[in-house]
Design an enzyme around this catalytic site. Sequence first.
Site, PDB file in Angstrom:
ATOM      1  CD1 TRP A   1      -2.918   1.520   0.832  1.00 53.33           C
ATOM      2  CD2 TRP A   1      -1.347   2.423   2.156  1.00 53.33           C
ATOM      3  NE1 TRP A   1      -3.342   2.776   1.192  1.00 53.33           N
ATOM      4  CE2 TRP A   1      -2.394   3.360   2.003  1.00 53.33           C
ATOM      5  CE3 TRP A   1      -0.267   2.769   2.952  1.00 53.33           C
ATOM      6  CZ2 TRP A   1      -2.387   4.606   2.609  1.00 53.33           C
ATOM      7  CZ3 TRP A   1      -0.257   4.019   3.553  1.00 53.33           C
ATOM      8  CH2 TRP A   1      -1.301   4.920   3.381  1.00 53.33           C
ATOM      9  CG  HIS A   2       3.514   2.410   3.247  1.00 53.81           C
ATOM     10  ND1 HIS A   2       2.839   1.490   4.001  1.00 53.81           N
ATOM     11  CD2 HIS A   2       3.616   3.521   4.017  1.00 53.81           C
ATOM     12  CE1 HIS A   2       2.555   2.028   5.181  1.00 53.81           C
ATOM     13  NE2 HIS A   2       3.012   3.255   5.217  1.00 53.81           N
ATOM     14  N   GLY A   3       3.848   1.719  -1.296  1.00 60.38           N
ATOM     15  CA  GLY A   3       4.465   2.069  -2.570  1.00 60.38           C
ATOM     16  C   GLY A   3       4.570   0.873  -3.488  1.00 60.38           C
TER      17      GLY A   3
END
Lengths: 332, 474
Positions: B324-326
């Site tokens: 989700w972060h990257g």
Amino acid sequence: MTNSRWLLTWTLATAITVGGWLAFETYWRGQSYAPTVMDSFDLWSQHRARAVKSAPPLRLAMLGASRIQYGLSPAVFRDETHTLGLNVDPIMLAVNGHYPLAALRDLSEDDQFAGIALVGIDARGMDRNVWEMQAAHIQRYRHDWSPSREVHRRLLSRVQAYAIAARPDFALVTLIKRYLNSQGSPYKEYVTFERDRSGGTDYRKSDIAAIHTARVADLRNYYSMHTPPTPEAWLADMREVVRWVEKINARGGKVVFYREPVSGEHIELDEANFPRATYWDKLLPIMPALMIDFRDYPELNIATPDTSHIDIKDIDRHTRALVQVLKRKRVL
Amino acid sequence: MTFDSLTFALFLAIVFPLYAWLGSWPARKNVLLVASCVFYGSWNPFFLLLLAFTTGFDWWAAQRIYAASSMRTRRVWFWASIIASLSLLGYFKYAQFFANSAIEWLALVGVTYKPIDLGIVLPLGISFYTFESISYIADVYKRRIEPTKSLRDYGLFMTFFPHLVAGPIMRFGDFNAQTITPRVVTADATALGAYMLIAGLFLKIVGADHVFAPISDIVFAPDYKAGFIAAWAGAFAFSMQVYCDFAGYSLAALGIAKMFGFHLPANFESPFASVGIAELWTRWHISLSNWLRDYVFNPLGHYRKGRFRGYLNVMITFTACGFWHGAAWHFVVWGAMHGAFLVSERLLKDSIGDWKIWDAKPVRWLLALLTFALFSLAVVFFRTSTLTLAWERVIAMFGVAIKDAASLAWNGDSKVFVTGLVIGLAVQAWLKPRKGWEWLPAIAWPWRVALLSLMSLAIVLSPGRTNAFIYFQF
């Protein structure tokens, strides 16, 4: 807790903050420092956005590196063209220390640009190895520039023009670090900078001999590390630049390449590595643009105290002389 | 516009008085909705259309789910909405990653393609507002909440500018309760909210950008050869930087919302005073960890389906958290490391048992420092842009020195960083037992004045480094 205590809290804190800031300004102004606008990607983008606004006035993008940025004044340029009855909006897009061909390519690829690109450059700056020096500016403009950033940058320029506290080299933590490193007060700049991204080198405020020596040593070092391309390879690369210029011409725009004044060891080293006869002059027949070499125009042959840049007092004369040349050559 | 920009100062100076001046609650909600659209559109007006589509479609889909007479119809609308949301997120955030990965994998079997640049620009805040819309649809589907009939109220939930681009990730149930009842602008809330805004900006501008970023920028530069001390210093510096950056943003968001009479949930509560990674995730990016718990970990079965299935669920949840972060493998590794830490911690707790010694203060301090060190070890994968570079820094942290490794100079940058680190950890230890910001009005006013003056003056005197908020890239 009562409202009055919050009011007291905020009133006192605001007074202390404003007082502290005023004391900070007073102290550093007393040390002969002054506020200055600082260049940034956003400031470049702000002016780049102007280059594609519809005419009139005629948009004239000044591309180049420090010799254009510290050698021409958009305000004086505008004034001189007004006296000639022309309505021109000069836009400073030169970037100190960065050759400009990426910016020229960017303008050629932008269908909205139909103005004049004045490109301050020499044969070394046309070497393919340095084409991308301004690519980061273009990337930021294309991807990050937004209405929000424009408002911020416009306000920031106002603040920077009046507050030393807005200079990054005077940031509190930076000053603490300088103190811990026993580095003393920040460096006193001899370069001025304005909101229109033009600047000036005031050699009265500098150690001109030291700057002269350093400038020549840098150039000597550059040429010792970078072998120039052969004239044939250089000229072959220029065919790509020719296509960019043709694109601008096709939209009704124009391009001018301007070899700005340099002197002394600088011109000697340039000639030794990029002889005019085998580089610049070979480009003349194939480049669909006006090419101006300062040596062909006595009025543009202005003294450069550090061999590479004119003094701030000569910017006015240099700018007006260039406008007259452009008028004479029917670019304006 | 970002909270630390002059554009936002101007925006707030216009919107807040207008909002406070208006008497009618519907009119004030309209002002907030329009202001939020201006706030978001000021980055890229095109992406406002995308946000409007997501908002409108999910609002409508929720109505259809609620009105559906059969389970099948409910399910169809539920999945239609989830797929629409995830498709947009997938396209804008992950398409380039999957294209690159496919090319790399094909190259392994001898099929070579030139790398392609899809030229996709990530819409700001898409990861955050997608999660909010998914939680709304899931809660309606599970009948935890009723959908709102008001598109304006739902639009305000999605776009409310303090939390729009980087959270905290809100739940509709919590927010809607505040849009139904008129909010009151009070002097106390405005004063406290503005105080929190200043504190948030102080963390971001002074802490993240001036104190910690210079060291992490040096150590994580691709061509820097970090030795043992430099690698740890860089990891600690980035841990503090990302905390000051994101917690600063969240605190400013909470403060601004409070000024407008809204309550947003706390997103950070002294995470570096945590004892153990499990506790840390109850204090770090709380709104995300709660979302992952409620919409990923619990639906996967929690620990209900047995211990080992529970460990697997933890790993899946935190790997997803990393993703989700990257859209990059180093983020996946970062998430997986946290999953592994959590599983290991649980295994250790189960096997060691409840000895009194664990409650002794010095031991808890040591464990808190160990937790911070583990977080910092993993954060290397968060900070670097490639797995190779992360690995170089990690092996340096374990004393495997690279040839010609550099030691960090003991200069102004390092001294300011160490001072900031010690103060930062000590303040978090002091704040740990104090929930939220209710302690602030209770302290003597001269201390409040001193703290506010110090932070305000430091902000005014900290120009120059205008780093983007780290979580804006997600």
